[in-house]
Motif scaffolding. Structure first.
Motif, short mmCIF file in Angstrom:
data_model
loop_
_atom_site.label_atom_id
_atom_site.label_comp_id
_atom_site.label_asym_id
_atom_site.label_seq_id
_atom_site.Cartn_x
_atom_site.Cartn_y
_atom_site.Cartn_z
N ASP A 1 29.81 42.79 32.50
CA ASP A 1 30.70 43.75 31.70
C ASP A 1 31.35 44.68 32.84
N PRO A 2 32.75 44.86 32.98
CA PRO A 2 32.94 45.67 33.99
C PRO A 2 33.16 47.19 33.27
N GLN A 3 32.60 47.48 31.99
CA GLN A 3 32.93 48.67 31.72
C GLN A 3 31.35 49.47 31.12
N PHE A 4 30.45 48.42 30.89
CA PHE A 4 29.39 49.16 30.28
C PHE A 4 28.10 48.22 30.86
N LYS A 5 26.97 49.25 31.10
CA LYS A 5 25.84 48.88 31.35
C LYS A 5 24.84 48.52 30.15
N TYR A 6 24.00 47.40 30.09
CA TYR A 6 23.12 47.09 29.14
C TYR A 6 21.72 46.94 29.24
N VAL A 7 20.94 47.62 28.44
CA VAL A 7 19.47 47.54 28.42
C VAL A 7 18.68 46.83 27.31
N ARG A 8 17.78 46.18 27.34
CA ARG A 8 17.06 45.40 26.01
C ARG A 8 15.92 46.25 26.09
N TRP A 9 15.60 46.74 24.57
CA TRP A 9 14.37 47.34 24.42
C TRP A 9 13.49 46.50 23.27
N CYS A 10 12.35 46.76 23.16
CA CYS A 10 11.37 45.98 22.24
C CYS A 10 10.15 46.79 22.14
N GLY A 11 9.50 46.49 20.77
CA GLY A 11 8.36 47.31 20.54
C GLY A 11 7.66 46.31 19.83
N ALA B 1 1.11 44.36 11.48
CA ALA B 1 2.03 44.43 12.68
C ALA B 1 3.35 44.68 12.44
N VAL B 2 4.11 45.30 13.32
CA VAL B 2 5.28 45.62 13.08
C VAL B 2 6.11 45.47 14.61
N SER B 3 7.05 44.59 14.46
CA SER B 3 7.81 44.25 15.92
C SER B 3 9.19 44.53 15.73
N LYS B 4 9.79 45.14 16.70
CA LYS B 4 11.42 45.09 16.74
C LYS B 4 11.89 45.11 18.04
N GLY B 5 13.11 44.74 18.40
CA GLY B 5 13.83 44.61 19.73
C GLY B 5 15.30 44.76 19.42
N GLY B 6 15.90 44.98 20.58
CA GLY B 6 17.26 45.18 20.37
C GLY B 6 17.99 45.49 21.78
N ARG B 7 19.32 45.49 21.87
CA ARG B 7 20.21 45.66 23.05
C ARG B 7 21.09 46.78 22.77
N GLU B 8 21.40 47.72 23.93
CA GLU B 8 22.04 48.97 23.83
C GLU B 8 22.88 49.06 25.15
N GLY B 9 24.25 49.50 25.07
CA GLY B 9 25.01 49.53 26.05
C GLY B 9 25.79 50.77 26.03
N HIS B 10 26.04 51.28 27.48
CA HIS B 10 26.74 52.67 27.48
C HIS B 10 27.52 52.47 29.06
N LEU B 11 28.11 53.41 29.44
CA LEU B 11 29.01 53.43 30.53
C LEU B 11 28.05 53.44 31.72
N THR B 12 26.76 53.91 31.83
CA THR B 12 25.97 53.99 32.79
C THR B 12 24.57 53.65 32.41
N GLU B 13 23.71 52.98 33.31
CA GLU B 13 22.31 52.33 32.85
C GLU B 13 21.52 53.78 32.21
N ARG B 14 21.76 54.98 32.99
CA ARG B 14 20.98 56.14 32.39
C ARG B 14 21.36 56.33 30.94
N ALA C 1 7.31 38.44 17.57
CA ALA C 1 7.11 39.40 18.75
C ALA C 1 8.57 40.20 19.21
N GLY C 2 8.43 41.60 19.13
CA GLY C 2 9.73 41.99 19.64
C GLY C 2 9.98 42.00 21.19
N CYS C 3 8.60 41.91 21.79
CA CYS C 3 8.78 41.59 23.28
C CYS C 3 8.55 40.30 23.82
N PRO C 4 9.51 39.73 24.69
CA PRO C 4 9.16 38.44 25.08
C PRO C 4 8.02 38.42 25.98
N ARG C 5 7.54 36.92 25.99
CA ARG C 5 6.41 37.00 26.76
C ARG C 5 6.50 35.86 27.93
#
Length: 377
Positions: free
Chosen positions: A283-293, A308-321, A361-365
């Protein structure tokens, strides 16, 4: 001799005329009526272009009388529903006041019926009078109050005699909930009584909530032990969420005897892993990270996993930070808040925790899945 069919036809015609405006304007359109005196009836008038709409408005007019009183009382109830946590902040813990208002409205409607109707032929307007006969309604409200009083007394007695911590917390919480519902009925009773007085309860809501707060503060605590990427801000959010739910937090690390640095013995332990990694998305405009818990809730004394509780998702923004910062905020809101709410719901007996076996599982194995960025929620 006039036939039965002719008589029936004439009767139907006259009945239709009564509705179609030949009837004199009834006094209740403008105010009180001798046919439905205020001492015996609580009434509301509706006006609309159709009869059904006029009847709905009449019902709403009666319900509004009770809703105004319920709304006024709810402000007092909310002031009682306060649980002070260990974070040096006082947070409101509100019961489902919307549900209480709905319960009040439903029971009012059960006792209301359309008493009369009139059509203004000149202005083409329909009028309807809905009302509640006070004596039967008072009997119905008092019967429900007696039932709630018996339930509340049984729950308080059970709470004060059981050695089971969860049973004590649940019974006190349920007694407080029922007391608020009971006060909703009592408020309606005051509305229909000429004296404006209700039946005083056997317990005060403030006293029950204080008893629950003091018990939770000294007898039932949750320990939090989260590790991994960005675990600390998520852990802080979880502790704040638990505190808002009225729960005491014992600490964040295990100990042999179940105690933690603050001296509290943990009854429940929340342990889990937080992970975050960058995604290789072109993606030329956004950087993405995936999170899980992933988090597991365990009864410390029995060493038994209860959920047990599990969640995961993906978020994007202009920079990785910035993407990482956004993901942390989402984890704090979604993962920590949901987890705190689930734990409180379990302790108070409002819900069951998701089972460890049935929660994905929210986090991949698999390392390959991590690299691909495939969703695993």
């Amino acid at each position: 001799m006039i036939s039965l069919a002719v008589v029936l036809c004439l009767w139907l015609t006259l009945a239709d005329c009564r509705w179609q405006g030949q009837r004199i304007r009834p006094s209740w359109v403008e105010g009180a009526s001798q046919d439905f005196p205020p001492a015996q009836y609580l009434t509301g008038v509706g006006q609309a272009d159709s009869r059904s709409a006029a009847e709905e408005q009449a019902y709403a007019a009666v319900s509004k009388i009770f809703k105004v009183e319920i709304d006024a009382q709810s402000k007092d109830w909310e002031s009682y529903l306060v649980v002070e946590g260990r974070s040096h902040a006082t947070h409101e813990r509100r019961l489902a006041l919307e549900k209480i208002t709905r319960v009040s409205t439903d029971k009012v409607v059960e006792n209301v019926r359309v008493l009369d109707a009139w059509f203004d032929a000149k202005n083409r307007q329909y009028y309807a009078l809905a009302g509640m006969e006070k004596a039967p309604a008072e009997s119905a409200f008092m019967e429900r109050i007696r039932e709630l009083d018996a339930t509340i007394a049984a729950q308080v007695t059970e709470a004060r005699h059981t050695p089971d911590k969860l049973a004590r917390a649940r019974n006190l919480k349920r007694a407080a909930n029922n007391l608020v519902v009971r006060e909703a009925y009592n408020t309606d009773l005051r509305v229909i009584r000429a004296s404006g007085h209700g039946n005083p309860p056997g317990y005060r809501l403030a006293d029950l909530m204080n008893e629950l707060e003091q018990f939770l503060a000294g007898n039932l605590a949750v320990a939090v032990d989260l590790g991994g990427d960005q675990a600390e801000p998520v852990r802080r959010a979880l502790i704040e969420g638990l505190t808002r739910e009225g729960l005491s937090v014992a600490g964040s690390s295990r100990a042999n005897d179940g105690r933690h640095g603050d001296g509290l013995r943990a009854d429940l332990l929340v342990s889990g892993t937080i992970r975050m990694w960058p995604l290789d998305i072109r993606d030329p405009q956004f950087k993405y990270v995936r999170w899980c818990g992933d988090a597991v809730i365990e009864e410390v004394a029995a060493k038994r996993v209860i959920g047990a509780v599990s969640k995961g998702g993906r978020e994007g923004h202009l920079t990785e930070r910035e993407a990482v910062a956004k993901a942390v905020r989402v984890m704090q809101q979604e993962f920590s808040s949901d987890l705190a709410h689930s734990i409180a719901g379990y302790i108070y007996g409002d819900m069951e925790l998701p089972s460890a076996a049935g929660t994905p599982a929210g986090c991949p194995r698999d390392e390959r899945l991590e690299q691909s960025g495939a969703p695993h929620q």
